[in-house]
Design a protein around this motif. Sequence first.
Motif, short mmCIF file in Angstrom:
data_model
loop_
_atom_site.label_atom_id
_atom_site.label_comp_id
_atom_site.label_asym_id
_atom_site.label_seq_id
_atom_site.Cartn_x
_atom_site.Cartn_y
_atom_site.Cartn_z
N ASP A 13 7.51 -66.97 -1.14
CA ASP A 13 8.19 -65.68 -1.00
C ASP A 13 8.84 -65.35 -2.35
O ASP A 13 9.66 -66.12 -2.86
CB ASP A 13 9.25 -65.76 0.10
CG ASP A 13 9.89 -64.39 0.38
OD1 ASP A 13 9.21 -63.36 0.17
OD2 ASP A 13 11.06 -64.37 0.81
N THR A 41 14.41 -59.14 5.66
CA THR A 41 13.37 -58.62 6.55
C THR A 41 13.71 -59.04 7.99
O THR A 41 14.04 -60.21 8.23
CB THR A 41 11.99 -59.21 6.15
OG1 THR A 41 11.70 -58.78 4.83
CG2 THR A 41 10.88 -58.76 7.09
N ASP A 94 13.03 -66.53 -11.95
CA ASP A 94 12.68 -65.11 -12.04
C ASP A 94 11.21 -64.96 -11.63
O ASP A 94 10.33 -65.62 -12.20
CB ASP A 94 12.88 -64.64 -13.48
CG ASP A 94 12.71 -63.14 -13.63
OD1 ASP A 94 11.95 -62.53 -12.85
OD2 ASP A 94 13.34 -62.58 -14.54
N ILE A 95 10.95 -64.11 -10.66
CA ILE A 95 9.58 -63.97 -10.15
C ILE A 95 8.61 -63.51 -11.24
O ILE A 95 7.40 -63.70 -11.08
CB ILE A 95 9.52 -62.98 -8.96
CG1 ILE A 95 10.11 -61.61 -9.34
CG2 ILE A 95 10.23 -63.55 -7.75
CD1 ILE A 95 9.93 -60.54 -8.28
N ASP A 154 16.36 -57.56 -9.99
CA ASP A 154 15.53 -56.35 -10.06
C ASP A 154 15.57 -55.53 -8.79
O ASP A 154 15.07 -54.41 -8.77
CB ASP A 154 14.07 -56.75 -10.36
CG ASP A 154 13.92 -57.32 -11.75
OD1 ASP A 154 14.15 -56.56 -12.71
OD2 ASP A 154 13.63 -58.52 -11.88
N GLY A 205 11.38 -63.55 -4.41
CA GLY A 205 12.67 -62.93 -4.14
C GLY A 205 13.03 -63.28 -2.72
O GLY A 205 12.93 -62.44 -1.81
N GLU A 214 14.07 -67.36 -5.98
CA GLU A 214 15.19 -66.41 -5.87
C GLU A 214 16.03 -66.53 -7.15
O GLU A 214 16.34 -67.63 -7.61
CB GLU A 214 16.01 -66.75 -4.61
CG GLU A 214 17.33 -66.06 -4.47
CD GLU A 214 17.25 -64.52 -4.48
OE1 GLU A 214 16.49 -63.93 -3.71
OE2 GLU A 214 17.98 -63.92 -5.31
N PHE A 215 16.41 -65.37 -7.69
CA PHE A 215 17.17 -65.38 -8.95
C PHE A 215 18.62 -65.77 -8.73
O PHE A 215 19.23 -66.43 -9.57
CB PHE A 215 17.09 -63.98 -9.59
CG PHE A 215 17.49 -64.00 -11.03
CD1 PHE A 215 16.62 -64.47 -12.00
CD2 PHE A 215 18.76 -63.57 -11.42
CE1 PHE A 215 17.00 -64.51 -13.33
CE2 PHE A 215 19.14 -63.61 -12.75
CZ PHE A 215 18.26 -64.07 -13.70
C1 LIG Z 1 14.91 -57.09 -0.56
S1 LIG Z 1 15.39 -58.77 -0.76
C2 LIG Z 1 14.18 -59.63 0.19
C3 LIG Z 1 14.62 -61.01 0.64
C4 LIG Z 1 13.57 -61.76 1.46
N1 LIG Z 1 12.31 -61.85 0.76
C5 LIG Z 1 13.36 -61.10 2.79
O1 LIG Z 1 12.36 -60.36 2.92
O2 LIG Z 1 14.18 -61.29 3.70
C6 LIG Z 1 14.90 -59.10 -2.46
C7 LIG Z 1 15.43 -60.39 -3.06
O3 LIG Z 1 14.87 -60.54 -4.36
C8 LIG Z 1 15.84 -61.13 -5.22
N2 LIG Z 1 15.45 -60.79 -6.61
C9 LIG Z 1 15.60 -59.62 -7.25
N3 LIG Z 1 15.04 -59.66 -8.47
C10 LIG Z 1 14.53 -60.93 -8.61
C11 LIG Z 1 13.83 -61.60 -9.66
N4 LIG Z 1 13.51 -60.98 -10.80
N5 LIG Z 1 13.47 -62.89 -9.47
C12 LIG Z 1 13.79 -63.53 -8.30
N6 LIG Z 1 14.45 -62.95 -7.28
C13 LIG Z 1 14.81 -61.65 -7.43
C14 LIG Z 1 17.13 -60.51 -4.77
O4 LIG Z 1 18.24 -61.29 -5.17
C15 LIG Z 1 16.94 -60.45 -3.25
O5 LIG Z 1 17.44 -61.62 -2.64
#
Ligand SMILES: C[S@@+](CC[C@H](N)C(=O)[O-])C[C@H]1O[C@@H](n2cnc3c(N)ncnc32)[C@H](O)[C@@H]1O
Length: 309
Positions: A84, A62, A136-137, A56, A86, A108-109
């Motif tokens: 956390d 970060t 999936d979150i 998504d 994602g 994490e997906f």
């Molecule tokens: C902007 S990154 C942030 C990573 C980490 N939280 C950080 O702040 O360093 C967003 C993460 O969410 C994951 N993601 C996207 N959609 C997701 C979902 N529906 N379920 C789980 N993870 C997801 C992406 O693969 C990505 O690694």
Amino acid sequence: MTAPLRSANDAQPTVPELNRRRLLGLAAAVPLTALPGWSSAQTSTFTPNVGQQGKDVIWVPTPDALVNRMLRMAQVTSNDFVVDLGSGDGKIVIAAARDFKARSLGVEFNADMVGLSRRNAQAAGVDQLARFEQGDIFTFDFTQATVVTMYLLPGLNLKLRPQLLRMRPGTRLVTHQFTMGSWEPDDSSNVENRPGYLWIVPAPVGGGWKMTTTDSAGAREATVRFTQAFQQVGGTVTMGTMDARIRAPRLSGDLLSFELMDERGTLRSYSGRVAGDRIEGNTRAVDGSEGRFFATRTGPGTPVDGGRD
Ligand SMILES: C[S@@+](CC[C@H](N)C(=O)[O-])C[C@H]1O[C@@H](n2cnc3c(N)ncnc32)[C@H](O)[C@@H]1O
């Protein structure tokens, strides 16, 4: 379903493309080789790329300094369970375990990122405290978290908001960059031009209550009607023949306080804890005399979001 990204030459970028640019704009100053924690631990052939597509939202890590600030804003301790949503390369989850001794979990997906995160946690020596699950979150059960961290997108934060608001009152939510619509943050911070926000899940208090106050003047009953929009509360009290508005209301998690002037003109502060359909706490009058109060619900509660977006 995520719409396909258009090429950079397209005149009208799609919403996902705009989001991608938004996140990548923030990441531009961070050289990939400078990202801590994963280069030395990278034993598989999988190499993550900043900006790679996620289910998504794309992956952008970060920065370390903001990770630390976010966890400090949430006042994480070894009693916490940090999740956390994602979790990318796992850096927030690993920092929570390594620097704050908290139990932590990344959802994490992307299965490759989960594998990478586990190796990073092992390299950091925190794989007992920091765990990762592929999921999936939007379907994962994270209700046990005491702290939730997110670096997603405004629309995803809003989609998660009803679920976040149902978490145990006092649960802390911290985000990088994006807010929660009309739910005002309880605190915010800025590290190297990157904003971080904190929310504390408020207890549901909106609706009618019957309140009994006991102090040196004896026991008195009152009916109270609280209004609520997230952590913003107000209320009116009927005590005998007197109607009054509560003063200086404040709700933080399950802690509720307000002031009330009784029919004799004595101003008292009330400070209590909300536990489901009961509120219980202490009163203190301006002359320093103390008492107790408790309240029980007299009807259904109103929505915590006050019906806002
Ligand atoms: C902007 S990154 C942030 C990573 C980490 N939280 C950080 O702040 O360093 C967003 C993460 O969410 C994951 N993601 C996207 N959609 C997701 C979902 N529906 N379920 C789980 N993870 C997801 C992406 O693969 C990505 O690694």
